[in-house]
Design an enzyme around this catalytic site. Structure first.
Site, short mmCIF file in Angstrom:
data_model
loop_
_atom_site.label_atom_id
_atom_site.label_comp_id
_atom_site.label_asym_id
_atom_site.label_seq_id
_atom_site.Cartn_x
_atom_site.Cartn_y
_atom_site.Cartn_z
N SER A 138 50.90 45.59 49.56
CA SER A 138 50.64 46.93 49.03
C SER A 138 49.19 47.13 48.59
O SER A 138 48.74 48.27 48.46
CB SER A 138 51.57 47.25 47.86
OG SER A 138 51.22 46.49 46.72
N LYS A 188 48.23 47.52 40.88
CA LYS A 188 47.85 48.77 41.54
C LYS A 188 46.49 49.20 41.01
O LYS A 188 45.98 48.69 40.04
CB LYS A 188 48.88 49.88 41.27
CG LYS A 188 50.30 49.54 41.66
CD LYS A 188 50.48 49.37 43.14
CE LYS A 188 51.89 48.92 43.47
NZ LYS A 188 52.05 48.38 44.77
#
Length: 186
Positions: A49, A92
Site C-alpha cells: 500500500s 500511511k
C-alpha cells in the site's frame, strides 16, 4: 597463603564489581524499556500500500515523540493501530490536516477546493470512496492515504476514516532493512 585481610579486600572488590554489573544491567534494561515504550518502535512493512516508497519486508523505526511534541505535518508517514485489531498497524501518508476539507475528484486530491500538489501517489486515484463527497476534518483529525492509492486501505474507507491525533503512534523516520535501502525516510 593469603592473609585474612587480603581475602576481605578481595571479597569487597568482587562485591563492588558485582554491584556495578548488576546496576549497569538494570539501568540498561530500564533505559531500553523506556526507549521502546515512549521514544522508538520497530515496525515491519507488509503489503504494497505504500509502494514505491516502502515495500513488503522493509523494517522501519518509528519515533513516537512527534504526536507529543508537535503537530503532525502534511506528507508525514505516520503509523497507527487499526481500530478493529490490536496487533495490526498501518502506515500511511498524511494529506489532510485538521479543519481542512478533503475531496477526491477525477483522481485528484482536493484540499479546500484546490488540487494538492504532490508526487507521492503511484498513480491516479480510481476510487475516491467516501472522499468522492467532501470530507470535513475536525479540530484534531487527519486524512491519510497510501502511496499506492489504488491498492491501499486508508481514510477513504469507512472502517479507517479520519484519524484523530491520539490514534497516531508515531512518525516513520528511518528504514533499517533491507541493507541496501538503509536511510532516513523523507
Amino acid at each position: 597463603m593469603q592473609s585474612a585481610m587480603s581475602k576481605k579486600i578481595k571479597n569487597k572488590e568482587i562485591q563492588k564489581s558485582m554491584f556495578w554489573w548488576i546496576r549497569t544491567v538494570l539501568l540498561t534494561g530500564i533505559a531500553a524499556y523506556l526507549l521502546v515504550k515512549y521514544v522508538i518502535q520497530r515496525v515491519d512493512v507488509y503489503g504494497d500500500s505504500m509502494s514505491p516508497m516502502l515495500e513488503a519486508g522493509d523494517v522501519l523505526l518509528v519515533e513516537k515523540l512527534t504526536p507529543e511534541i508537535r503537530e503532525p505535518k502534511r506528507f508525514d508517514l505516520v503509523v497507527f493501530r487499526y481500530q478493529y485489531r490490536d496487533n495490526l498497524y498501518y502506515i500511511k501518508r498524511i494529506v489532510g490536516l485538521p479543519g481542512e476539507t478533503v475531496q477526491i475528484v477525477d483522481g485528484k486530491i482536493l484540499i479546500d477546493g484546490f488540487v494538492l500538489e504532490e508526487d507521492f501517489g503511484k498513480e491516479l486515484i480510481e476510487k475516491g470512496k467516501r472522499a468522492e463527497e467532501p470530507v470535513v476534518l475536525g479540530a484534531d483529525e487527519y486524512f491519510v492515504l497510501g502511496d499506492n492509492r489504488n491498492h491501499s486501505s486508508d481514510s477513504r474507507d469507512s472502517d479507517i476514516g479520519n484519524l484523530s491525533k491520539d490514534q497516531i503512534i508515531g512518525r516513520a523516520m528511518f528504514r533499517i532493512w533491507p541493507i541496501n535501502k538503509i536511510g532516513i525516510l523523507n
